[in-house]
Structure formats: structure tokens, C-alpha cells
Design an enzyme around this catalytic site. Structure first.
Site, PDB file in Angstrom:
ATOM      1  N   ASP A  67      -9.249  -4.570   0.509  1.00 36.34           N
ATOM      2  CA  ASP A  67      -9.196  -6.182   0.529  1.00 36.34           C
ATOM      3  C   ASP A  67      -8.821  -6.750   1.881  1.00 36.34           C
ATOM      4  OD1 ASP A  67      -6.548  -4.931   0.537  1.00 36.34           O
ATOM      5  OD2 ASP A  67      -6.205  -5.455  -1.287  1.00 36.34           O
ATOM      6  N   ASN A 137       3.029  -4.924 -10.301  1.00 40.24           N
ATOM      7  CA  ASN A 137       2.364  -5.550 -11.549  1.00 40.24           C
ATOM      8  C   ASN A 137       0.989  -4.507 -12.114  1.00 40.24           C
ATOM      9  OD1 ASN A 137       0.667  -6.150  -9.836  1.00 40.24           O
ATOM     10  ND2 ASN A 137       0.617  -8.334 -10.220  1.00 40.24           N
ATOM     11  N   HIS A 139      -1.442  -3.972 -10.272  1.00 35.00           N
ATOM     12  CA  HIS A 139      -2.739  -4.335  -9.484  1.00 35.00           C
ATOM     13  C   HIS A 139      -3.082  -3.078  -8.711  1.00 35.00           C
ATOM     14  CE1 HIS A 139      -0.825  -6.442  -5.906  1.00 35.00           C
ATOM     15  NE2 HIS A 139      -0.853  -5.032  -5.662  1.00 35.00           N
ATOM     16  N   GLU A 144      -5.659  -8.598  -9.546  1.00 33.67           N
ATOM     17  CA  GLU A 144      -4.370  -8.862 -10.328  1.00 33.67           C
ATOM     18  C   GLU A 144      -4.536  -8.830 -11.910  1.00 33.67           C
ATOM     19  OE1 GLU A 144      -1.918  -8.947  -8.382  1.00 33.67           O
ATOM     20  OE2 GLU A 144      -1.703 -10.495  -7.124  1.00 33.67           O
TER      21      GLU A 144
END
Ligand code: PGA
Length: 268
Positions: A67, A137, A139, A144
Site C-alpha cells: 500500500d 482491526n 486489516h 479495512e
């Protein structure tokens, strides 16, 4: 999934480095998927140490990062291009022309940039080994919760949790991006091997959901349950919520015996 629990984060980094080394030594034109964040820094330190000791060369390696922040100047110290330069590229003999991140500069269309990144990975022959961290979380990359399990490289809006988790990395007055380009979950699933590193108690819950929860877009890392060659490297703290630790330990001892008898099985 192969789950390997180590005593500490240093051993997790050494194990991940071993995976990278196996690939580089085995394949003449290895394609490595790279990750940013705090966790892989110790892996890059290991790789740099091995390069410096003359045990490893990156001359023929191509890399694709997971990313990059949307519209960030690559020269910005907060860009993932800068992160990779500081932590790996500038220390080893890699040809930076062979290093790619999913960028989207001002004026560029995220959609066409995403498609172009997918194309570039394909042209390189696909990713042999993808390094991953995991967010608190669940990811992977910047996929996400709610990310489609079939997603490809595209732009994502970061969740408040990710923004707050990463705020520690930004100085006062520095602008923290809220959008990023990221490989999709399907892009990651296409990698021949996936090595996910998780260390520290803050990852324990996400690790548990990834391994023992249902496959769900709400925990993007759980998609790895469907991957043929997913290896999860954990320290004790990150593994602390798992209920089957003895089994994983036993299975790994058995595996080690097979490796001693037959060598590694990696099919790159
Ligand atoms: P971290 O991030 O290594 O900085 O904890 C991991 C991730 O968000 O993928």
C-alpha cells in the site's frame, strides 16, 4: 494455515527472514511482496544484516508493496516509498527500478492506477512471497473491515481505528493521510506464499479472529484461511488468545522432522 509460535518478536523476524532467504536462493527472479508498519522493521533489519554479511543479494529481486498513501509525495518522509528506502532499499543491492508501490499522485485516477498495479504484478509473473502484518482491526494491507474478499488494488478510506493506531507515527503539525491505495484481498490471495507476522498483545484479538473466527469481510485477514500456503508467525503475546497452542507446537515439531528428512517443500 501454518501457525508457528515463537518466544519473542526477534525470533518471528528471524523466521520471516528465513522465508525470504529461501525464496531468493531458490528462484532466479524472485518477486517479493513487502509490507510497512512497525512489525516488519525487525525483518528488514535481519535482511540488511544478512546482506551486509554477504549471505544474501537482492540484485535479481523485484518487489511490490502492499500500500501507499493517496497523493503523497514519494519524497515525503511519511510515504511508504520513504519507509522502504530507509528500512531496506538503501542498505542493500536492490535495483530500485524493480521496486513498486501502488501510488496515486495528484491528478492521477485511482481506478486506472489500481488496474495498472495489478497488471504490473501480473507482468512480473505474480508475487512469490507476500509479507504481511495485521491491524488491530484485522486489516491486511489497508483492506479495512468490510473490504470485499474479492477486492483488487484500489483506493480505500482508512477507519478511525487505523488512523488512531498510526497517529503515533506522525509528529504534531504533520498531516496524516486518511486515504490510501492498497492491494486488494484477492491480490494478496494470488501470492504463492503469504507470511503474516504478528507480535505484541495488541494483536492477540485480531489474530484469534483471523485464525478461529469465520471467514468474513469484517476481519479481512480471515480470508487467509482460504489460502493454500499461509504461514502465520506469532510471538507469545500475539498468540495469547489462541486455545490450540499445544497442537500448533506439536504440529510444528512434526513438520520440522519432515523438513529434516526431505528439505523445504516451497514450490515457487
Ligand atoms: P504495525 O501495523 O506493524 O505497525 O502494527 C500492521 C498493520 O497495520 O498491518
Amino acid at each position: 494455515m501454518q501457525i508457528i509460535i515463537y518466544d519473542n518478536a526477534q525470533q518471528v523476524a528471524q523466521s520471516a527472514a528465513q522465508w525470504v532467504k529461501e525464496l531468493i536462493n531458490k528462484k532466479p527472479d524472485p518477486v517479493l511482496g513487502l509490507a510497512t508498519g512497525s512489525t516488519p522493521i525487525s525483518l528488514y533489519k535481519e535482511l540488511v544484516a544478512q546482506y551486509t554479511a554477504g549471505q544474501l543479494s537482492f540484485k535479481n529481486v523485484s518487489t511490490f508493496n502492499l500500500d501507499e498513501y493517496h497523493q503523497i509525495d514519494p519524497a515525503n518522509p511519511q510515504s511508504y516509498r520513504s519507509f522502504m528506502h530507509q528500512n531496506l532499499f538503501k542498505h542493500v543491492d536492490i535495483d530500485t527500478n524493480n521496486t513498486s508501490l501502488p501510488t496515486c499522485a495528484v491528478g492521477e485516477n485511482p481506478r486506472t492506477q489500481g488496474l495498472a498495479y495489478e497488471q504490473k504484478i501480473k507482468q512480473a509473473g505474480g508475487i512469490d512471497l507476500q509479507i504481511l502484518g495485521i491491524g488491530g482491526n484485522g486489516h491486511i494491507g489497508f483492506n479495512e473491515p468490510t473490504s470485499s474478499l474479492s477486492s483488487r488494488t484500489r483506493i480505500k478510506t482508512l477507519t478511525q481505528q487505523t488512523i488512531s493506531d498510526n497517529s503515533r507515527l506522525f509528529k504534531q503539525g504533520e498531516v496524516q493521510p486518511t486515504m490510501a491505495m492498497t492491494m486488494g484481498i484477492a491480490t494478496i490471495m494470488d501470492a504463492r506464499y503469504v507470511v503474516l507476522m504478528a507480535t505484541g498483545a495488541s494483536k492477540a484479538q485480531a489474530v484469534k479472529e483471523m485464525i478461529t473466527g469465520g471467514v468474513s469481510a469484517m476481519c479481512p485477514a480471515s480470508a487467509l484461511q482460504m489460502h493454500e500456503n499461509a504461514i502465520v508467525l506469532l510471538d507469545q503475546a500475539a498468540a495469547s488468545e489462541l486455545g490450540e497452542k499445544n497442537y500448533y507446537q506439536w504440529a510444528n515439531n512434526e513438520n520440522r522432522k519432515l523438513i529434516e528428512d526431505y528439505g523445504y517443500f516451497h514450490n515457487y
